[in-house]
Design a protein around this motif. Structure first.
Motif: not given
Lengths: 191, 191
Positions: A152-153, A155-156, A173, B95, B99, B148-150, B152-153, B155-157, B159-160
């Motif tokens: 997921d990260s 993807r972000g 990261v 969101f 997007l 930051q990794a969190f 990004d994660s 953001r990825g969630l 998107l999913a």
């Protein structure tokens, strides 16, 4: 066959650069340097072309992953190289095309199930590839949630890279993810 | 003022549902139930309306964050509640609108710097809010890369979640993030 691939590559390029709606048959055939008749011949119509292009996105991303897999070092530095490889999968034109498809699909009842199925299939394949390359147990729930959080990260990070150069932040990261994977997950017994 | 807010809310709703291109002045004013003249009065033109809507997206997301901040428990369960709060920020209509703006901006030289600036500002504010709520040291490099990794994660969630119901998987990832934050980061001395 060369014409078919030219059309699929052109469809991905156009999707990434122009978005779903502007990627017409005329635009794609012009980019591919082939006649409009070729689309009819290989894919019947625009919907057929994009159904094939969606599979082509998935196939190309997986081929890229396999190509990288053989070049990862063993021992020290391996986790970092793998993490970098999976983050890179979410950058560039292929991710751009996927993002355009996802956004277009969210409002399109015909496209949505196709793109959702592609993403689900890709998600599974990417997950199992990551776990295998990292030498982890895919049935361990801590492995599952950690590697999913990592993907997921990734993807972000792909989404963030869409608006500007994010390299310096991304590097930090990526290094942190390599540490988190190495320090919080146990290697799989079978290795 | 009520008319202005109605227009901004309608602009976000339309952006999320219809995408950038279909969100015309006509569509937005119809949704808001106001005259086309109102857009001219408050924002001059379409570009002015969307410049204001972009700020409105940022303001609304930050207000939502502040609203949640007071309801997080102290002690056990606090980290999980905060992680959930920040992941929720990346779901839903707000969101979706962000997007759509990001994807539209990537191909639009006028929109791109505006959206990139909004995302950079939002990124910083969300980062510092997360670090403060979690009681961490914002200058610690391990804190910085982990949070930051969190984010990004998260953001990825987001998107999913755009393509289908992802709740069960998301819950596991959220719980794992709470564990990773609690077990790998030290609380800030000043707390």
């Amino acid at each position: 066959m060369a014409t078919r691939l030219k059309l699929l590559d052109a469809a991905i390029e156009c999707l990434s650069e122009l978005g779903w709606r502007d990627t017409t048959v005329t635009v794609v055939t012009k980019r591919a340097g082939v006649s409009r008749g070729a689309v009819q011949h290989y894919f019947t119509d625009r919907d057929g072309l994009f159904a094939a292009a969606i599979e082509h996105v998935a196939d190309t991303r997986l081929a890229e992953l396999r190509r990288r897999a053989s070049s990862f070092p063993t021992g020290k530095g391996r986790t970092l190289a793998i993490v970098e490889g999976f983050v890179d999968l979410h950058l560039g034109q292929l991710f751009g095309a996927t993002l355009q498809l996802c956004v277009a699909a969210s409002a399109d009842p015909v496209l949505r199930p196709q793109v959702a199925a592609m993403e689900e299939q890709m998600g599974k394949q990417v997950y199992f590839a990551a776990v295998e390359l990292l030498g982890l147990d895919p049935r361990d729930s801590k492995v599952r949630t950690t590697i999913q959080a990592f993907l997921d990260s990734a993807r972000g990070l792909g989404l963030a890279s869409f608006l500007g150069d994010d390299r310096a932040r991304r590097k930090g990261v990526v290094q942190r993810w390599a540490e988190l994977i190495d320090t919080t997950l146990e290697p799989h017994d079978s290795r």
